[in-house]
Design a protein around this motif. Structure first.
Motif, PDB file in Angstrom:
ATOM      1  N   THR A  68      43.081  43.042  26.761  1.00  0.00           N
ATOM      2  CA  THR A  68      43.090  43.399  28.185  1.00  0.00           C
ATOM      3  C   THR A  68      42.281  42.395  29.000  1.00  0.00           C
ATOM      4  O   THR A  68      42.714  41.960  30.080  1.00  0.00           O
ATOM      5  N   MET A  69      41.109  42.017  28.499  1.00  0.00           N
ATOM      6  CA  MET A  69      40.273  41.054  29.216  1.00  0.00           C
ATOM      7  C   MET A  69      40.931  39.674  29.281  1.00  0.00           C
ATOM      8  O   MET A  69      40.861  38.988  30.298  1.00  0.00           O
ATOM      9  N   GLU A  70      41.590  39.263  28.209  1.00  0.00           N
ATOM     10  CA  GLU A  70      42.281  37.979  28.210  1.00  0.00           C
ATOM     11  C   GLU A  70      43.508  38.006  29.134  1.00  0.00           C
ATOM     12  O   GLU A  70      43.825  37.017  29.788  1.00  0.00           O
ATOM     13  N   LEU A  71      44.165  39.151  29.195  1.00  0.00           N
ATOM     14  CA  LEU A  71      45.284  39.299  30.125  1.00  0.00           C
ATOM     15  C   LEU A  71      44.787  39.144  31.559  1.00  0.00           C
ATOM     16  O   LEU A  71      45.427  38.482  32.392  1.00  0.00           O
ATOM     17  N   ALA A  72      43.627  39.728  31.845  1.00  0.00           N
ATOM     18  CA  ALA A  72      43.035  39.575  33.180  1.00  0.00           C
ATOM     19  C   ALA A  72      42.675  38.118  33.450  1.00  0.00           C
ATOM     20  O   ALA A  72      42.894  37.604  34.559  1.00  0.00           O
ATOM     21  N   ARG A  73      42.150  37.455  32.447  1.00  0.00           N
ATOM     22  CA  ARG A  73      41.756  36.047  32.628  1.00  0.00           C
ATOM     23  C   ARG A  73      42.947  35.172  32.985  1.00  0.00           C
ATOM     24  O   ARG A  73      42.900  34.375  33.930  1.00  0.00           O
ATOM     25  N   ALA A 120      37.493  51.188  38.547  1.00  0.00           N
ATOM     26  CA  ALA A 120      36.283  51.063  37.724  1.00  0.00           C
ATOM     27  C   ALA A 120      36.147  49.605  37.301  1.00  0.00           C
ATOM     28  O   ALA A 120      36.005  48.723  38.130  1.00  0.00           O
ATOM     29  N   ALA A 121      36.167  49.355  35.987  1.00  0.00           N
ATOM     30  CA  ALA A 121      36.101  47.990  35.472  1.00  0.00           C
ATOM     31  C   ALA A 121      37.319  47.729  34.597  1.00  0.00           C
ATOM     32  O   ALA A 121      37.822  48.639  33.932  1.00  0.00           O
ATOM     33  N   VAL A 122      37.795  46.506  34.597  1.00  0.00           N
ATOM     34  CA  VAL A 122      38.934  46.123  33.755  1.00  0.00           C
ATOM     35  C   VAL A 122      38.600  46.424  32.291  1.00  0.00           C
ATOM     36  O   VAL A 122      37.532  46.072  31.799  1.00  0.00           O
ATOM     37  N   ALA A 148      46.451  32.370  36.916  1.00  0.00           N
ATOM     38  CA  ALA A 148      47.791  32.152  37.472  1.00  0.00           C
ATOM     39  C   ALA A 148      47.827  32.365  38.983  1.00  0.00           C
ATOM     40  O   ALA A 148      48.842  32.073  39.626  1.00  0.00           O
ATOM     41  N   GLY A 149      46.727  32.898  39.537  1.00  0.00           N
ATOM     42  CA  GLY A 149      46.661  33.069  40.986  1.00  0.00           C
ATOM     43  C   GLY A 149      46.518  34.495  41.471  1.00  0.00           C
ATOM     44  O   GLY A 149      46.364  34.724  42.675  1.00  0.00           O
ATOM     45  N   ALA A 150      46.578  35.488  40.566  1.00  0.00           N
ATOM     46  CA  ALA A 150      46.378  36.875  40.978  1.00  0.00           C
ATOM     47  C   ALA A 150      44.900  37.106  41.273  1.00  0.00           C
ATOM     48  O   ALA A 150      44.036  36.655  40.519  1.00  0.00           O
ATOM     49  N   ASN A 151      44.597  37.785  42.361  1.00  0.00           N
ATOM     50  CA  ASN A 151      43.215  38.149  42.670  1.00  0.00           C
ATOM     51  C   ASN A 151      42.944  39.532  42.076  1.00  0.00           C
ATOM     52  O   ASN A 151      43.733  40.455  42.253  1.00  0.00           O
ATOM     53  N   ILE A 152      41.852  39.654  41.345  1.00  0.00           N
ATOM     54  CA  ILE A 152      41.513  40.911  40.664  1.00  0.00           C
ATOM     55  C   ILE A 152      40.165  41.394  41.185  1.00  0.00           C
ATOM     56  O   ILE A 152      39.176  40.650  41.142  1.00  0.00           O
ATOM     57  N   ALA A 153      40.126  42.610  41.676  1.00  0.00           N
ATOM     58  CA  ALA A 153      38.889  43.186  42.189  1.00  0.00           C
ATOM     59  C   ALA A 153      38.564  44.469  41.427  1.00  0.00           C
ATOM     60  O   ALA A 153      39.406  45.369  41.326  1.00  0.00           O
TER      61      ALA A 153
END
Length: 427
Positions: free
Chosen positions: A188-193, A60-62, A198-203
């Motif tokens: 949660t949103m800041e963790l994703a940011r 779904a969405a982060v 850091a280089g992780a791709n998030i889809a």
């Protein structure tokens, strides 16, 4: 379901990044992480920092799941006290697990500080409130065990808990100053940011529909036909676990956690309700938990019906609990009502599984997910990078579906109703 019946207080920050459905292009990834909640994002952040190539796939969405919908209480420890953990897991692993459990709130607040995360928070502690003599004895036992380990904790008498909470009906309780509260969606949103930076791709909007292994690599198939190849896969779906890994969904009982938030409290009332800014969980069989929000509302949550809510009346039990604790709030409007899904394991412990080499799964937060999953994600990343099981605080265990799982949920619903009735007699 009408939108009015899922209206959380936590709102996505205007500066929150938007993640598109695009996938990592070409080559073999070190890790694919299924699930963009706190567990998945913490693992992704620390794995990327360790030099691994990482793809997070969120159906779904982060922040749309429990990670962004919970009460934002950051509580160290586990459901069980140190002496039980040492007796159950043995001295060496038990002591290591106690140390890990003691550190989980630090994992959150240190990350907020070190990464300069834009997350509203207060770290003034958490109170476990006792409404019976039995609960008070349990609090004293817990206090003794953690104090001997140097934890910043305190047993509260009836006068002290009344002053700290402003609530009616408690005989005493236990204050753990290591704990605190955050805005969980902002976190949660800041963790994703920072994971992305850091280089992780998030889809986002990338549901995984199939896992298969070929020549030692995992093929991860997503809805729509796209495929990725990876050396390792981590399932961080918790209460949203489906049939992707056979049997895993049958090891947990998903429950709904319902929450309400009042209108901002008038200054006169606010001064007497949680004046120190602590979070509270009570000792009832079907507990309620509550805290103040950054904008001065009282936020209260607890177990809700097993079916999806259909009207505001599905939150009525929480409104009754609110007035039981704080009669002066009888005239204050309830402005927000929402719910999220949580996962219960039969033994009330988190479970780590590796049914096939390099295929990992984590389920079971037991009400401490914000701290627990933040800290566990770092350990999981360490395991992905090194292959050393000593990185993992919990033992890897086989997937053991709950017998008669389809009937277990019905039984839990009946138990909740029975416990709620018993709690009512103990007012």
């Amino acid at each position: 379901m009408p939108a009015a019946f899922s209206d959380p207080i936590w709102q996505k920050p205007k500066t929150a990044p938007a993640f598109k459905p695009e996938l990592s292009s070409g080559g073999t990834l070190d890790a694919v992480i299924v699930g963009g909640g706190i567990m998945g994002l913490s693992t992704a952040l620390h794995a990327a920092r360790a030099g691994l190539s990482v793809q997070v796939l969120e159906a779904a969405a982060v922040g749309q799941g429990a990670s962004g919908l919970n009460g934002g209480q950051v509580i160290p420890g586990l459901k069980y006290d140190p002496e039980w953990l040492i007796g159950h897991f043995g001295k060496q692993r038990g002591e290591a697990l106690v140390d890990f459990a003691a550190s989980t709130a630090d994992a959150v607040f240190d990350l907020i500080r070190d990464e300069k995360l834009a997350v509203p928070f207060t770290r003034n502690g958490w109170i476990q409130a006792a409404h019976t003599e039995t609960a008070l004895k349990a609090a004293a036992n817990r206090d003794r065990q953690w104090r001997t380990r140097g934890a910043d904790v305190k047993l509260l008498d009836q006068t002290e808990i009344a002053a700290l909470t402003g609530a009616k009906g408690y005989l005493g309780g236990w204050l753990d100053r290591r704990a605190g509260v955050i805005d969980p969606l902002s976190y949660t949103m800041e963790l994703a940011r920072v994971a992305s930076a850091a280089g992780a791709n998030i889809a986002e909007q990338r549901k995984v529909v199939k896992l298969s292994k070929e020549a030692g690599l995992w093929r991860v198939s997503t809805q729509g036909g796209a495929e990725l190849r990876a050396k390792s896969v981590v399932l961080a779906t918790n209460a949203y676990t489906d049939g992707l890994l056979p049997g895993l969904a049958q090891t947990i009982v998903p429950l709904h956690s319902f929450q309400i938030a009042t209108a901002p409290l008038p200054a006169g009332l606010a001064a007497s309700i949680l004046p120190g800014g602590q979070a509270v969980s009570d000792s009832r069989r079907i507990l309620v938990y509550y805290r103040e929000s950054a904008d001065g509302r009282l936020v209260l949550g607890g177990r809700g019906r097993m079916a999806l809510p259909s009207s505001a009346s599905d939150w009525a039990h929480l409104e009754r609990a609110l007035i039981r604790l704080y009669p002066a709030l009888a005239g204050i409007a309830i402005e927000k009502r929402w719910f999220g899904r949580v996962a219960m394991t039969p033994d009330h412990l988190p479970h780590l599984h590796e049914p096939e080499k390099s295929l990992l799964a984590v389920v079971g937060c037991q009400g401490r997910g914000v701290g627990l999953m933040s800290a566990l994600g770092k350990r999981m990343a360490g395991y992905l990078a090194s292959g050393d099981t000593r990185q993992l605080p919990f033992p890897l265990s086989p997937i053991r579906p709950i017998p008669f799982h389809a009937f277990r949920q019905v039984g839990v619903a009946a138990t909740i109703a029975w416990y709620r009735m018993l709690d009512a007699f103990e007012r």
